[in-house]
Scaffold this motif. Structure first.
Motif, short mmCIF file in Angstrom:
data_model
loop_
_atom_site.label_atom_id
_atom_site.label_comp_id
_atom_site.label_asym_id
_atom_site.label_seq_id
_atom_site.Cartn_x
_atom_site.Cartn_y
_atom_site.Cartn_z
N VAL A 79 0.84 -1.20 0.00
CA VAL A 79 0.00 0.00 0.00
C VAL A 79 0.88 1.25 0.00
O VAL A 79 0.62 2.22 -0.73
CB VAL A 79 -0.95 0.00 1.21
N LYS A 80 1.92 1.23 0.81
CA LYS A 80 2.85 2.37 0.86
C LYS A 80 3.51 2.58 -0.49
O LYS A 80 3.63 3.72 -0.97
CB LYS A 80 3.90 2.12 1.94
N TRP A 81 3.92 1.50 -1.12
CA TRP A 81 4.53 1.61 -2.44
C TRP A 81 3.53 2.19 -3.44
O TRP A 81 3.90 2.96 -4.33
CB TRP A 81 5.00 0.25 -2.92
N GLY A 82 2.27 1.80 -3.30
CA GLY A 82 1.25 2.27 -4.23
C GLY A 82 0.98 3.75 -4.15
O GLY A 82 0.33 4.33 -5.04
N LEU A 83 1.44 4.41 -3.08
CA LEU A 83 1.26 5.85 -2.93
C LEU A 83 2.23 6.66 -3.77
O LEU A 83 2.03 7.86 -3.97
CB LEU A 83 1.41 6.25 -1.46
N MET A 84 3.29 6.02 -4.25
CA MET A 84 4.24 6.75 -5.10
C MET A 84 3.55 7.16 -6.40
O MET A 84 2.73 6.42 -6.95
CB MET A 84 5.46 5.87 -5.40
#
Length: 451
Positions: A79-84
């Motif tokens: 999910v954190k990666w998807g915020l990029m």
């Protein structure tokens, strides 16, 4: 303290199928350098990611595997990666590894960096490919001099082998990696304080939003992940989602394995890679060996000094975020500390709060002024000079410094052990009140711990 992933004699055997983080460790504790690492299937996952997987597929795989941050907060990594940002025109992005391991009683990242530096580099390489980041930094605790030496050597080995730098594995993808040693501040474990420090600024947390994925290092999109988190990535990419999820024990909502440990006056203090969902009792009795002769277990913390105290009857809790949450605190880093029967809880808490007080960045009033106030009150109770109302004032501070009351999570973590210690061992705090003390008005709105 032994930095090892071995369990009790004749109990476990590490293998790639069951111990993705530690199966490559050498028995003599020496670092696994590039040739040996590659002989043990090292960088195979990176080659797979570069040759066979689209960048978005790497992100989705990590998300599907259920990997969560291993630094203590437990935020879902995918999910954190998807915020990029998806905007291809943003060609400057950064990947930061949070290696500022300053949580008391925690040493898991140190073991990985000292003994398996290439595992971290491979994890960062795959992550950089997924996130389209062209430069990475390992922000390392300044006191970890051996880790710094080993990481720098491993980076040079990877460069020489074409695994870092320009046109990695003939893909046209460039990724530079640097080891940056910090000055030794606990607050740098907070990702935006880490970013400020890396930029050469004072290590104060930043206001969020904007989040680092939008505005991070030098104003560019940035992803910050913990050492152990990144070290899980190669196994997930190499062996697949279903295998990774199958490693956890039944009942665990967290997937994979976790580096867990026990310190204190236990017979076998150490560090082990275990499946999420193992009970704290198994960790304490079967791996740490229980208390040393002549000592009994009084209390324990499940994952660093910023987690609440638990009692021996809580040892049957499963070691995953939700399992520890059911008994009233957080799993944190998963490295537990045993408190023995000779320890006075007031003295222990005074020592802890002194540490947290000194490590406050001083940005917001509740933390800057509240933590020293707690130390002053605890010192009085420790010396038998406490006054009526001091305990209620401490409980009021626990409320005033709780979640959502301060700019970052430093103060809530600092007072969580204080609140739990008063809840379970209030008589020890009451014993520090002077018999002839005059009552003082407590803080307004004191909270009832555990209510």
């Amino acid at each position: 303290m032994t930095l090892t992933s071995f369990g009790p004699a004749n109990r476990i055997k590490r293998s790639a199928e069951t111990h993705p983080l530690t199966w490559r460790l050498r028995d003599d504790g020496e670092p696994v350098w590039l040739d040996e690492y590659q002989a043990k299937n090292g960088y195979a996952a990176a080659r797979k990611a570069f040759a066979d997987m689209a960048q978005d597929d790497i992100v989705q795989t990590v998300k599907d595997a259920g990997l969560k941050g291993r630094g203590g907060a437990g935020f879902p990594t995918g999910v954190k990666w998807g915020l990029m940002p998806k905007d291809e025109s943003i060609n400057i992005r950064y990947l930061l590894c949070n290696a500022d391991e300053m949580e008391p009683n925690t040493w898991k990242d140190r073991m990985l960096m000292e003994q398996l530096p290439h595992l971290l580099i491979e994890g960062m390489l795959i992550s950089a490919r997924a996130l389209k980041t062209y430069r990475g930094y390992i922000f390392l605790r300044g006191e970890y001099t051996t880790a710094a030496k080993h990481l720098n050597r491993a980076v040079e080995e990877a460069k020489a082998a074409g695994l870092l730098g320009k046109n990695i594995l003939g893909s046209g993808f460039d990724f530079e990696l640097f080891v940056h040693t910090g000055a030794g501040r606990y607050i740098c474990g907070e990702e935006t304080a880490l970013i400020n420090s890396l930029e050469g600024r004072r290590a104060n947390p930043r206001s969020k939003p904007p989040f680092p994925a939008a505005v991070g290092v030098w104003g560019k999109p940035t992803c910050v992940n913990n050492v152990e988190t990144l070290c899980n990535v190669p196994a997930i990419i190499g062996d697949g989602v279903e295998w990774y999820k199958s490693l956890a024990r039944e009942g665990s909502e967290d997937m994979g394995t976790k580096l867990m440990g026990f310190s204190g006056k236990v017979k076998n203090p150490g560090l082990w890679e275990l499946p999420f969902g193992v009970t704290a009792r198994e960790l304490f009795e079967d791996y740490a060996g229980g208390m040393r002769d002549g000592y009994t277990l009084k209390a324990w913390q499940p994952g660093g000094a910023g987690t609440g105290f638990l009692l021996p009857e809580h040892l049957d809790a499963q070691m995953y975020a939700g399992g520890i949450g059911k008994v009233g605190t957080r799993m944190g880093t998963g490295l537990a500390m045993a408190v023995d029967n000779t320890v006075n809880m007031v003295s222990l808490l005074r020592n802890m709060e002194q540490f947290f007080s000194r490590e406050s960045c001083g940005f917001c009033t509740p933390c800057r002024d509240g933590l020293p106030w707690s130390v002053k009150l605890l010192m009085a109770l420790e010396n038998g000079e406490g006054r009526e109302g001091d305990i209620e004032t401490l409980l009021g501070l626990v409320g005033f410094l709780g979640p959502g009351k301060t700019f970052c999570a430093h103060a809530p973590g600092a007072v969580e052990p204080l609140g739990s210690a008063i809840k379970y061992f209030r008589s020890e705090f009451e014993a520090g009140i002077a018999p002839t003390s005059a009552a003082v008005p407590p803080l307004a709105r004191p909270i009832v711990v555990g209510a």
